[in-house]
Design a protein around this motif. Structure first.
Motif, PDB file in Angstrom:
ATOM      1  N   HIS A  66      69.119 -35.172 -21.962  1.00 21.35           N
ATOM      2  CA  HIS A  66      68.944 -35.529 -20.550  1.00 21.35           C
ATOM      3  C   HIS A  66      69.690 -36.459 -20.154  1.00 21.35           C
ATOM      4  CE1 HIS A  66      66.299 -38.801 -20.848  1.00 21.35           C
ATOM      5  NE2 HIS A  66      65.483 -38.031 -21.769  1.00 21.35           N
ATOM      6  N   SER A  80      73.373 -35.867 -19.393  1.00 21.95           N
ATOM      7  CA  SER A  80      73.403 -35.253 -17.961  1.00 21.95           C
ATOM      8  C   SER A  80      73.043 -36.510 -16.958  1.00 21.95           C
ATOM      9  CB  SER A  80      72.493 -34.086 -17.867  1.00 21.95           C
ATOM     10  OG  SER A  80      72.748 -33.286 -18.516  1.00 21.95           O
ATOM     11  N   TYR A  81      72.323 -37.356 -17.396  1.00 22.69           N
ATOM     12  CA  TYR A  81      72.128 -38.394 -16.219  1.00 22.69           C
ATOM     13  C   TYR A  81      73.123 -39.227 -16.260  1.00 22.69           C
ATOM     14  CZ  TYR A  81      70.050 -42.973 -14.696  1.00 22.69           C
ATOM     15  OH  TYR A  81      69.754 -44.020 -14.164  1.00 22.69           O
ATOM     16  N   HIS A  82      73.965 -39.559 -17.038  1.00 26.94           N
ATOM     17  CA  HIS A  82      75.164 -40.571 -17.232  1.00 26.94           C
ATOM     18  C   HIS A  82      76.307 -39.854 -16.610  1.00 26.94           C
ATOM     19  CE1 HIS A  82      73.570 -44.269 -18.879  1.00 26.94           C
ATOM     20  NE2 HIS A  82      72.932 -43.389 -19.660  1.00 26.94           N
TER      21      HIS A  82
END
Length: 242
Positions: A70, A73-75
Motif C-alpha cells: 500500500h 500505491s500511496y506515494h
C-alpha cells in the motif's frame, strides 16, 4: 578553454536524483516520506531495467524496497504512474544538462550555425557519462532507456519526456545542414541515440569482438561516437542529388 571543452564541462556527469532539491511527482510529506519514495523509485528502476515493465509488479517493487504494497500505491498511485515517476526523475536532470550544453554551443557559435561535432557531443555526453561513472542508479536507468527504445510503451514515455529537447537539437542540426531533408536528419539523430544507448549497455560484446580485455573508457567511447556521427551527418549533406 575551447568550445569543445566548454560544452563538455557543461554536459558533465549528472548528479544523483537524491541530491536534487526538487521532488518527483507524488505526495511529499517530509524527510521520512522522501526516503521511502527514493527507496521505492530505486527499487522500481532496478526491476523495470532488469525485467521490463510487464515483468515487474507493484508487489515485486514493494518487496525490493522493503515496504508494504500500500505504500507504493500511496506515494505513486497505479503502476503506470510509478513507471512514469521512475522515468521523469532522471529525465528532468538529463534534459537540464542537455539544454544547458546546447545553449553553451549556441553562445560559442555566436550568430552562426553550431558545429555538428559540438551538437553531437552536447547531446550524448551527459547520458554516457552518467551511465559510466559508477552510480548504480544511472546504470539501471540507461538499461531501462535501452528497453524503452525498443518497445511500444517506450515510444509514448520517451515522447512525453524527451521529444521537446530532441526537437530543439534537430532544429539546430537543420540550421547547420539546411540542404538535408528533415526526415534524414531525424533518422540520423535516432541512429545517434541508438549508438549512445548501445555504448551504455556494457554487454561486453565490444570487448569480445575487438579482443580487448578491458572496456574502453567513457571518454574514449564518447569521442568515437562524436567522430563517427559527425561524419555521418556531414555525409547526409554530401549525398548526390537526383
Amino acid at each position: 578553454m575551447s568550445e569543445g571543452e566548454t560544452i563538455a564541462k557543461i554536459a558533465g556527469t549528472p548528479p544523483s536524483p537524491a541530491r536534487e532539491s526538487g521532488r518527483s511527482p507524488g505526495r511529499p510529506k517530509g524527510r521520512r516520506s522522501d526516503v521511502t519514495r527514493t527507496r521505492i523509485l530505486d527499487a522500481a528502476e532496478r526491476l523495470f531495467a532488469n525485467r521490463g515493465y510487464e515483468g515487474a509488479s507493484i508487489r515485486d517493487v514493494a518487496a525490493a524496497a522493503d515496504v508494504q504494497v500500500h505504500a507504493v500505491s500511496y506515494h505513486f498511485g497505479p503502476k503506470e504512474a510509478l513507471f512514469d515517476a521512475v522515468v521523469v526523475r532522471r529525465a528532468a536532470i538529463m534534459t537540464a544538462h542537455r539544454r544547458a550544453a546546447l545553449e553553451a554551443a549556441r553562445t560559442a557559435a555566436a550568430d552562426g550555425p553550431i558545429p555538428i561535432a559540438a551538437m553531437v557531443r552536447a547531446y550524448v555526453t551527459p547520458f554516457i557519462r552518467s551511465a559510466g561513472h559508477g552510480q548504480p542508479g544511472w546504470r539501471n536507468y540507461a538499461a531501462l532507456m535501452g528497453r524503452l527504445a525498443n518497445s511500444p510503451l517506450g515510444t509514448e514515455i520517451i515522447a512525453k519526456h524527451y521529444d521537446e529537447t530532441a526537437r530543439a537539437y534537430i532544429a539546430e542540426f537543420g540550421r547547420a545542414l539546411p540542404e538535408v531533408d528533415a526526415a534524414e536528419l531525424v533518422d540520423g539523430f535516432l541512429d545517434m541515440v541508438a549508438a549512445m544507448l548501445a555504448i551504455c549497455a556494457r554487454t561486453g560484446r565490444s570487448e569480445r569482438l575487438s579482443g580487448r580485455r578491458m572496456p574502453r573508457s567513457t571518454e574514449e567511447s564518447i569521442e568515437t561516437l562524436v567522430r563517427f556521427h559527425t561524419a555521418g551527418f556531414l555525409a547526409l549533406a554530401a549525398k548526390p542529388k537526383g
